[in-house]
Write a protein that holds these residues in place. Structure first.
Motif, PDB file in Angstrom:
ATOM      1  N   LYS A  53       0.654  -1.355   0.050  1.00 49.57           N
ATOM      2  CA  LYS A  53       0.344  -0.061  -0.022  1.00 49.57           C
ATOM      3  C   LYS A  53       0.688   0.728   0.183  1.00 49.57           C
ATOM      4  O   LYS A  53       0.471   2.530  -0.935  1.00 49.57           O
ATOM      5  N   LEU A  54       1.804   1.429   1.093  1.00 47.14           N
ATOM      6  CA  LEU A  54       2.759   2.660   0.862  1.00 47.14           C
ATOM      7  C   LEU A  54       3.942   2.221  -0.743  1.00 47.14           C
ATOM      8  O   LEU A  54       4.159   3.407  -0.680  1.00 47.14           O
ATOM      9  N   ASN A  55       3.360   1.594  -1.341  1.00 48.71           N
ATOM     10  CA  ASN A  55       3.824   1.788  -2.715  1.00 48.71           C
ATOM     11  C   ASN A  55       3.522   1.476  -3.558  1.00 48.71           C
ATOM     12  O   ASN A  55       2.532   1.523  -5.444  1.00 48.71           O
ATOM     13  N   CYS A  56       1.781   2.110  -3.551  1.00 49.32           N
ATOM     14  CA  CYS A  56       1.223   1.343  -4.780  1.00 49.32           C
ATOM     15  C   CYS A  56       0.542   2.593  -5.103  1.00 49.32           C
ATOM     16  O   CYS A  56       1.050   4.373  -5.015  1.00 49.32           O
ATOM     17  N   ILE A  57       0.124   2.497  -6.446  1.00 46.75           N
ATOM     18  CA  ILE A  57      -0.324   3.777  -6.937  1.00 46.75           C
ATOM     19  C   ILE A  57      -2.049   4.493  -6.575  1.00 46.75           C
ATOM     20  O   ILE A  57      -1.204   6.177  -6.704  1.00 46.75           O
ATOM     21  N   ASP A  58      -2.422   3.780  -5.806  1.00 48.55           N
ATOM     22  CA  ASP A  58      -3.388   4.747  -5.495  1.00 48.55           C
ATOM     23  C   ASP A  58      -3.662   4.782  -3.888  1.00 48.55           C
ATOM     24  O   ASP A  58      -4.717   3.630  -4.162  1.00 48.55           O
ATOM     25  N   PRO A  59      -3.165   5.034  -2.991  1.00 50.65           N
ATOM     26  CA  PRO A  59      -3.314   4.755  -1.855  1.00 50.65           C
ATOM     27  C   PRO A  59      -5.055   4.921  -0.863  1.00 50.65           C
ATOM     28  O   PRO A  59      -5.460   4.406  -0.326  1.00 50.65           O
ATOM     29  N   ARG A  88      -3.768  -1.168  -6.264  1.00 48.18           N
ATOM     30  CA  ARG A  88      -2.985  -1.528  -7.856  1.00 48.18           C
ATOM     31  C   ARG A  88      -1.548  -1.150  -7.403  1.00 48.18           C
ATOM     32  O   ARG A  88      -1.102   0.119  -6.524  1.00 48.18           O
ATOM     33  N   ILE A  89      -0.196  -1.783  -7.819  1.00 49.56           N
ATOM     34  CA  ILE A  89       0.988  -1.224  -7.936  1.00 49.56           C
ATOM     35  C   ILE A  89       1.557  -2.322  -9.157  1.00 49.56           C
ATOM     36  O   ILE A  89       0.979  -3.135 -10.162  1.00 49.56           O
ATOM     37  N   TYR A  90       2.317  -1.385  -9.975  1.00 49.28           N
ATOM     38  CA  TYR A  90       3.022  -1.795 -10.692  1.00 49.28           C
ATOM     39  C   TYR A  90       3.514  -2.988 -10.762  1.00 49.28           C
ATOM     40  O   TYR A  90       4.856  -2.831  -9.849  1.00 49.28           O
ATOM     41  N   GLU A  91       4.086  -4.671 -11.252  1.00 46.54           N
ATOM     42  CA  GLU A  91       4.782  -4.683 -11.236  1.00 46.54           C
ATOM     43  C   GLU A  91       5.524  -5.216 -12.295  1.00 46.54           C
ATOM     44  O   GLU A  91       4.787  -5.110 -13.990  1.00 46.54           O
ATOM     45  N   PHE A  92       6.851  -5.521 -12.358  1.00 46.02           N
ATOM     46  CA  PHE A  92       8.206  -5.384 -13.896  1.00 46.02           C
ATOM     47  C   PHE A  92       8.530  -6.751 -13.227  1.00 46.02           C
ATOM     48  O   PHE A  92       9.232  -7.275 -12.449  1.00 46.02           O
ATOM     49  N   GLU A  93       9.094  -7.420 -14.611  1.00 44.11           N
ATOM     50  CA  GLU A  93       9.263  -8.613 -14.411  1.00 44.11           C
ATOM     51  C   GLU A  93      10.983  -8.700 -15.249  1.00 44.11           C
ATOM     52  O   GLU A  93      11.498  -7.940 -16.395  1.00 44.11           O
ATOM     53  N   GLU A 114      -0.313  -3.420 -17.927  1.00 40.34           N
ATOM     54  CA  GLU A 114       0.050  -1.876 -17.932  1.00 40.34           C
ATOM     55  C   GLU A 114      -0.671  -1.256 -16.920  1.00 40.34           C
ATOM     56  O   GLU A 114      -0.360  -0.031 -16.798  1.00 40.34           O
ATOM     57  N   ASP A 115      -2.254  -1.416 -16.264  1.00 42.17           N
ATOM     58  CA  ASP A 115      -2.737  -0.669 -15.724  1.00 42.17           C
ATOM     59  C   ASP A 115      -2.160  -1.057 -13.635  1.00 42.17           C
ATOM     60  O   ASP A 115      -2.997  -0.814 -12.592  1.00 42.17           O
ATOM     61  N   GLY A 116      -1.154  -2.424 -13.888  1.00 41.21           N
ATOM     62  CA  GLY A 116      -0.517  -2.573 -11.890  1.00 41.21           C
ATOM     63  C   GLY A 116      -1.767  -3.798 -12.151  1.00 41.21           C
ATOM     64  O   GLY A 116      -2.843  -4.230 -12.792  1.00 41.21           O
ATOM     65  N   VAL A 117      -1.449  -4.476 -11.219  1.00 43.10           N
ATOM     66  CA  VAL A 117      -1.963  -5.793 -10.289  1.00 43.10           C
ATOM     67  C   VAL A 117      -2.010  -5.191  -8.967  1.00 43.10           C
ATOM     68  O   VAL A 117      -2.166  -4.345  -8.085  1.00 43.10           O
ATOM     69  N   TYR A 158      11.031 -10.347  -9.878  1.00 40.35           N
ATOM     70  CA  TYR A 158       9.868  -9.605  -9.529  1.00 40.35           C
ATOM     71  C   TYR A 158      10.326  -8.130  -9.131  1.00 40.35           C
ATOM     72  O   TYR A 158      10.908  -8.504  -7.427  1.00 40.35           O
ATOM     73  N   PHE A 159      10.471  -6.959  -9.582  1.00 39.65           N
ATOM     74  CA  PHE A 159       9.945  -5.935  -8.937  1.00 39.65           C
ATOM     75  C   PHE A 159       9.249  -4.784  -9.011  1.00 39.65           C
ATOM     76  O   PHE A 159       8.184  -4.714 -10.316  1.00 39.65           O
ATOM     77  N   TYR A 160       8.553  -3.439  -8.034  1.00 42.11           N
ATOM     78  CA  TYR A 160       7.532  -3.089  -8.189  1.00 42.11           C
ATOM     79  C   TYR A 160       7.306  -2.099  -7.686  1.00 42.11           C
ATOM     80  O   TYR A 160       8.836  -1.273  -6.759  1.00 42.11           O
ATOM     81  N   ALA A 161       6.722  -1.011  -8.429  1.00 35.24           N
ATOM     82  CA  ALA A 161       6.565   0.207  -7.823  1.00 35.24           C
ATOM     83  C   ALA A 161       5.368   1.173  -7.610  1.00 35.24           C
ATOM     84  O   ALA A 161       4.523   0.988  -8.832  1.00 35.24           O
ATOM     85  N   ALA A 162       5.493   2.717  -7.874  1.00 33.96           N
ATOM     86  CA  ALA A 162       3.990   3.134  -7.568  1.00 33.96           C
ATOM     87  C   ALA A 162       3.717   3.493  -9.535  1.00 33.96           C
ATOM     88  O   ALA A 162       2.848   5.206  -9.342  1.00 33.96           O
TER      89      ALA A 162
END
Length: 331
Positions: free
Chosen positions: A18-24, A32-37, A51-54, A321-325
């Protein structure tokens, strides 16, 4: 405390996502949070997964990963309630660390405890966890109620598909769960008192008489930092002497860096410049460690290079995987 209905068990908590999500600010189930492989960690090639996050509700989780027994009524015995006791403090502790001008040691230790648990319970860190805490595998609680749950670990039959996913065997999985048990469950001693292993271990780590500690806190007003599927960045391999280090994501715009170095002169001389004559004089006087090593945080604000370096380490050390807002980040 052990029995509940939680089947979907997170190894990186929802609150940290949540502290890293797109819109908490939106509903918990829709966050959601963006996931990158990671495609090539050496060249930092990666791709966005959706594209719109997981949804974080089903992200960084595994069904019944920590379940000791599953019952016909849909409940199971697991560690979820113990994990939740740590997780429920993370957001407030994070805010206090970020807002504080002076370090509150107890707040920092409690936060470190919760963050370290992410490493210990992370299934992609099983072998390193066993190597670090292997002594905890050799005990059985004297308390009969706790022993009842602890002994269930030895009867578990983990599917080969799960063992293959984490590149381990049944014996290693069993050892891992025993370590988790001792790290999160208060153990009743023969004198009636309770022992919490994790806080005791952390108090020893943060004892300046034995360990020299370096803490760096990095924040940024614009740039985001990444969150690893391993829950941390390991700095130990970069340290030449007897020392170890962790980096933890705090929020989408902040991370914290810890280095712990054994407090003896020979070891410290590998990390800092101590002139040979001064080193010899101290030893001749029987001084073999630094007595007054203060605990403080060095802060970095809006430093692009610091964020870039951290993100690069996350991308290199993540399992897959890594993740970002945000889709865009320094690297």
């Amino acid at each position: 405390m052990f029995n509940n209905k939680t089947r979907n068990q997170h190894y990186v908590s929802q609150v940290e996502q949540k502290l890293n999500c797109i819109d908490p600010s939106i509903d918990k189930k829709k966050r959601r949070i963006y996931e990158f492989e990671s495609l090539n960690r050496d060249t930092q090639e990666y791709k966005i997964c959706v594209e719109d996050g997981v949804k974080i509700e089903k992200n960084l989780t595994f069904n019944d990963l920590y379940s000791l027994e599953i019952f016909d009524d849909g409940t199971r015995d697991n560690f979820e309630k113990y994990f939740c006791k740590l997780e429920e403090k993370i957001e407030e502790l994070t805010k206090e660390v970020l807002a504080s001008e002076q370090l509150d040691k107890e707040i920092l230790l409690t936060l470190f405890n919760a963050k370290l648990m992410n490493v210990i319970r992370n299934p992609y860190c099983i072998l390193s966890t066993i190597n670090t805490y292997f002594n905890l595998c050799n005990y059985t609680p004297l308390d009969q109620n706790l022993a009842h749950y602890f002994e269930k670990i030895d009867t578990l039959k983990v599917p080969e598909s799960v063992l293959s996913e984490f590149s381990i065997n049944q014996i290693q999985f069993t050892k891992w769960l025993k370590i988790i048990f001792y790290m999160v469950v208060p153990i009743r001693l023969s004198n009636g008192n309770y022992l919490n292993f994790a806080p005791e271990i952390i108090k020893n780590i943060f004892n300046p008489e034995n360990i020299c500690i370096g803490i760096h806190l990095a924040t940024h007003d614009k740039e985001v930092c990444l969150l690893s599927d391993r829950g941390h960045v390991d700095w130990s391999a970069a340290l030449q002497g007897d020392g170890f280090g962790y980096e933890f994501n705090l929020t989408k715009n902040a991370f914290i860096h810890f280095i712990f170095i054994e407090n003896n002169l020979d070891n410290l001389s590998k990390f800092m410049h101590i002139p040979a004559d001064i080193l010899a004089t101290m030893k001749n006087r029987g001084v073999n460690k630094i007595e007054s090593f203060s605990l403080r945080i060095n802060k970095f604000v809006n430093d692009d290079e610091v964020f870039k370096s951290y993100n690069s380490r996350v991308m290199y050390q993540c399992h897959n995987y890594f993740y970002a807002a945000d889709k865009n980040f320094l690297k």
